[in-house]
Design an enzyme around this catalytic site. Structure first.
Site, PDB file in Angstrom:
ATOM      1  N   LYS A 150       3.375 123.454 -35.174  1.00  0.00           N
ATOM      2  CA  LYS A 150       2.026 122.900 -34.939  1.00  0.00           C
ATOM      3  C   LYS A 150       2.058 121.662 -34.053  1.00  0.00           C
ATOM      4  O   LYS A 150       1.237 121.520 -33.153  1.00  0.00           O
ATOM      5  CB  LYS A 150       1.361 122.519 -36.266  1.00  0.00           C
ATOM      6  CG  LYS A 150       0.878 123.657 -37.109  1.00  0.00           C
ATOM      7  CD  LYS A 150       0.015 123.170 -38.263  1.00  0.00           C
ATOM      8  CE  LYS A 150       0.688 122.120 -39.124  1.00  0.00           C
ATOM      9  NZ  LYS A 150       1.908 122.616 -39.799  1.00  0.00           N
ATOM     10  N   VAL A 174       4.359 120.565 -31.889  1.00  0.00           N
ATOM     11  CA  VAL A 174       4.748 120.853 -30.503  1.00  0.00           C
ATOM     12  C   VAL A 174       3.620 121.584 -29.782  1.00  0.00           C
ATOM     13  O   VAL A 174       3.340 121.329 -28.608  1.00  0.00           O
ATOM     14  CB  VAL A 174       6.057 121.656 -30.461  1.00  0.00           C
ATOM     15  CG1 VAL A 174       6.427 122.020 -29.025  1.00  0.00           C
ATOM     16  CG2 VAL A 174       7.194 120.856 -31.083  1.00  0.00           C
ATOM     17  N   LYS A 233      -4.463 113.059 -36.679  1.00  0.00           N
ATOM     18  CA  LYS A 233      -3.692 113.605 -37.800  1.00  0.00           C
ATOM     19  C   LYS A 233      -4.343 113.084 -39.075  1.00  0.00           C
ATOM     20  O   LYS A 233      -4.153 111.927 -39.457  1.00  0.00           O
ATOM     21  CB  LYS A 233      -2.230 113.155 -37.710  1.00  0.00           C
ATOM     22  CG  LYS A 233      -1.336 113.733 -38.794  1.00  0.00           C
ATOM     23  CD  LYS A 233      -0.982 115.189 -38.520  1.00  0.00           C
ATOM     24  CE  LYS A 233       0.026 115.714 -39.545  1.00  0.00           C
ATOM     25  NZ  LYS A 233       0.427 117.097 -39.263  1.00  0.00           N
ATOM     26  N   THR A 235       2.355 113.411 -44.113  1.00  0.00           N
ATOM     27  CA  THR A 235       3.190 113.338 -45.316  1.00  0.00           C
ATOM     28  C   THR A 235       4.664 113.333 -44.934  1.00  0.00           C
ATOM     29  O   THR A 235       5.057 113.785 -43.856  1.00  0.00           O
ATOM     30  CB  THR A 235       2.908 114.516 -46.256  1.00  0.00           C
ATOM     31  OG1 THR A 235       3.321 115.736 -45.628  1.00  0.00           O
ATOM     32  CG2 THR A 235       1.427 114.605 -46.609  1.00  0.00           C
ATOM     33  N   ASP A 267       3.587 112.672 -36.780  1.00  0.00           N
ATOM     34  CA  ASP A 267       3.303 113.767 -35.859  1.00  0.00           C
ATOM     35  C   ASP A 267       2.419 113.317 -34.696  1.00  0.00           C
ATOM     36  O   ASP A 267       2.621 113.753 -33.553  1.00  0.00           O
ATOM     37  CB  ASP A 267       2.623 114.912 -36.605  1.00  0.00           C
ATOM     38  CG  ASP A 267       3.555 115.591 -37.596  1.00  0.00           C
ATOM     39  OD1 ASP A 267       4.785 115.418 -37.474  1.00  0.00           O
ATOM     40  OD2 ASP A 267       3.050 116.294 -38.488  1.00  0.00           O
TER      41      ASP A 267
END
Length: 244
Positions: free
Chosen positions: A15, A17, A37, A41, A50
């Protein structure tokens, strides 16, 4: 589309990338991009999450926003409960995405895990945030055996909630795809009842960021701002510098 929600058929399907590739292709086309985001977690305070990874790969011009961070690598509701921290609410996700939309051409909302992973004790999910936003949802799927069922379940859940599926992207296409992976290229659009909208080569996230940015559009279909025309591979030469 000005807001696109990115989900996956599960964890570790690519997801982040895929989100970075979408951002990089949009930036290359001259669009301003924000990535949101809602729940990060498994990352400690001070460590890049991320959203930061998307910005690293896609470029410093990308706005990266994180709503909540929980240290344990668990579903957001479970991680929040165990850490004694506030849960993420879909209303907050929608409100933040709309604010970002006012200043950016494209807002990418990357979920945690799959579509129906719980955000809070009410059972709210990324699907609820997408519904509040009226935004299409892109599904990132694995390449190999087992992906058809997971993809079908995810897209069925979207349809049952009257949410639009923007397509399916394979998050990590192997250098040497096996029989199941090769067959899945034809079967995924049938299982999803949605177009196959991209192939990301295995190891794409380990490319040097300038290389990643230069190649990202070649992994995505024109409907996602790319140039991939289909077939059994991303654009020619995509694995030349990608780690094995």
């Amino acid at each position: 589309m000005s807001v696109l929600v990115v989900t996956g058929t599960g964890t570790e399907v690519g997801k982040t990338v895929a989100t970075a590739a979408l951002a990089a292709a949009a930036v290359a086309a001259g669009r301003s991009v924000a990535v949101l985001k809602p729940a990060q977690t498994g990352v400690a305070e001070g460590e890049p999450g991320d959203a930061a990874e998307v910005r690293r790969l896609a470029g410093a011009d990308v706005t990266a926003v994180e709503l909540a961070r929980y240290p344990e690598p668990l579903a957001p509701e479970t991680a929040a409960r165990r850490a004694g921290l506030p849960r993420v609410r879909p209303e907050a996700v929608a409100e933040t995405a709309r604010a970002l939309e006012e200043e950016h051409d494209l807002v990418l909302v990357e979920g945690a895990g799959g579509l129906l992973v719980r955000f809070d004790e009410r059972g709210s999910t990324l699907a609820d945030a997408a519904r509040l936003l009226g935004a299409p949802v892109l599904v990132v799927a694995a390449a190999g055996l087992g992906t058809l069922n997971a993809t079908a379940l995810t897209t069925e859940a979207l349809r049952s909630r009257s949410l639009e599926c923007a397509g399916v992207v394979v998050g990590s296409w192997p250098r040497e795809p096996d029989l199941a992976a090769r067959c899945n290229l034809a079967d995924l659009p049938v299982a999803a009842d949605a177009p196959l909208a991209g192939l990301l080569p295995q190891g794409a996230g380990s490319l040097e960021p300038p290389v990643f940015r230069g190649r990202a559009a070649g992994w995505l279909s024109p409907r996602l701002g790319g140039s991939w025309k289909g077939g059994t591979r991303p654009a020619e030469g995509e694995w030349e510098t990608a780690p094995r």
